[in-house]
Design an enzyme around this catalytic site. Structure first.
Site: not given
Lengths: 314, 314
Positions: B8-10, B12, B106, B130, B190, B205, B298
């Site tokens: 439930a971060g950005a 989620g 990832k 994706e 960060e 990635k 984002g």
């Protein structure tokens, strides 16, 4: 999958040439005068050698290709306007036989999108047309994957010939007629370049994107506001360059319609692709702007888009 | 589709927020301490308000989310290295229940690709990811659509924080420490920026793309040659600029492996994206080079990639 290829120009030939590498076979190919059909899969070298030597791909009637046993029809005849024939009837014939249709021909999706989608609804076959916009650039599939409802506009440089001419005019300080002649010598522009330089080709691609965005196929070429590059003076490019800008033929598609014309853009900006390259910019509601660029034309490039579409068929 | 969102971060939160707009419902969401479950579909505002106020999404045990009745599990917990836990077990749990898995994390695809694909083969569920590469940029689906066999390499700028720092260093003539502090103030970097500036994130990635290209999941982070941007002096950017070039952190994936490091590139070239933007360049065998650029990170951007994946599920 078993493919029937209608059209034996650069795109049709490349599909025939590359299909095997993608795990598919071509069981029929037709040009305007003849067809070659082999349920076991045609040998591309044999067919292409015959086309080169005899001017025809085979000895069967071209209409027999539509009747052959295939899974997907690849429509790669030249784009025609208005009723989009004979491409539209080829697509319809395949759908009526419950086969899939993959279009490289822009006519049916630009001029008769609503009719085509109606025929698709009445069929178990599916219609795909990635190759009609921006060659190898995955413009249509990206719009589909994001969902047309989540995209507000798609714009870009969609005609390599016009872009080549504007790029050369800016780089060399030459005028339109001079660069056009050069492009014709290089084979980048056709003897009659009007389809490219008047903006028609770019407009058709934008009409296709507008139809996908709006979903109901209400747009045709007649609805597009189109201005070409024939009247762009070399002096305009010089003035633009003094200001860090340049001119590109930009097409834009929204749910409200299509506009194509020469536009001033930043010289080193994203839209300022060089030479025959194309770019599609997609404005999304939640993920900002996406830029997709690459080779917008060419036999193998367009055939790659066709074969990607074949791979996406259900 | 009915989604269960783990994390439930950005990302989620954005999936919860946007799912309805894409025609899906979120029937379960879990953070590290709790879960909220509603077979009729959760109300995103209620859940997110509770998370903000009470620090937890609900009152159920987090493990219950995996057991809920959903069609696809969205794994959006933070990326972890090595065994990629707990993300890997979340994905495994869904596949064992014959559900689909969509990863924003990832770890499982970079560190345990082979294990994940094996679990997928034993399931009727499908795995998509994706969102793990380049945020909203459709890198993985383009590689899939073209077919990994028809692509020789994928490279690009894949970390927005490192790219922001290099862009600012070049534009303002500032040194690394100064710009890093500025990026931290802006929330672009960060407090502990090592994952981004040491090249780890970009390498993960690229490992994911190398695994897709090779098809057999033989690569992990340990196989990547990685150099970060911490030692790039401001003077190197000045020297580059005098020569019309600049420096970017470029990652490259091929079937042979992964390399990430600062590279000299043309100042106005395609790879020289600015700020936090990302770009992926795909080298194809028959269609030249494709460039895909956009926002590489984002919440809404990554959630858009997750929801595009959900739309592609069979």
């Amino acid at each position: 999958m078993r493919l029937a290829v209608i059209g034996a120009g650069a795109v049709g030939r490349s599909v025939l040439d590359l299909a095997g590498e993608y795990g598919h076979s071509v069981v029929a190919i037709a040009d305007s005068e003849s067809a070659a059909i082999d349920p076991e899969g045609l040998d591309s070298e044999t067919v292409l050698a015959r086309k080169d030597e005899e001017g025809r791909v085979g000895s069967a009637d071209p209409d027999e290709a539509i009747d052959a046993e295939y899974d997907a029809l690849v429509e790669a005849t030249p784009t025609t306007l208005g009723d989009a024939e004979p491409g539209f009837s080829h697509a319809l014939g395949a759908l009526e036989r419950d086969r899939h249709v993959v279009l490289a021909n822009k006519g049916p999706v630009a001029e008769r999108y609503g009719d085509l989608r109606a025929a698709e609804r009445a069929s178990t076959g599916e219609v795909r047309f990635e190759a009609t916009v921006g060659g190898a650039i995955p413009a249509i599939s990206t719009i589909e994957d994001f969902g047309p409802d989540h995209i507000t506009a798609a714009r870009g440089v969609l005609n390599g010939t016009a872009n080549f001419i504007l790029t050369r005019m800016a780089a060399e300080g030459l005028d339109y007629e001079h660069v056009l002649a050069e492009a014709q010598d290089l084979g980048v522009a056709e003897a009659d370049p009007s389809f490219d330089v008047q903006g028609t080709d770019a407009a058709l691609k934008c009409v296709i994107m507008a139809n996908v965005l709006s979903g109901n196929g209400e747009f045709t070429l007649a609805d597009a506001e189109v201005e070409g590059i024939e009247d762009v003076p070399g002096s305009a490019l010089e003035l633009a360059a003094e200001d860090g800008r340049t001119v590109r033929l930009i097409g834009e598609a929204t749910r409200e319609g299509v506009r194509v014309g020469p536009r001033l853009i930043p010289e080193h900006g994203t839209l300022a692709v060089s030479g025959t390259r194309n770019i599609v910019q997609i404005e999304t509601t939640h993920a900002g702007r996406l830029n997709l660029s690459g080779r917008g034309a060419g036999g193998p490039e367009t055939a790659t888009a066709v074969l990607s579409d074949v791979g996406r068929l259900g």
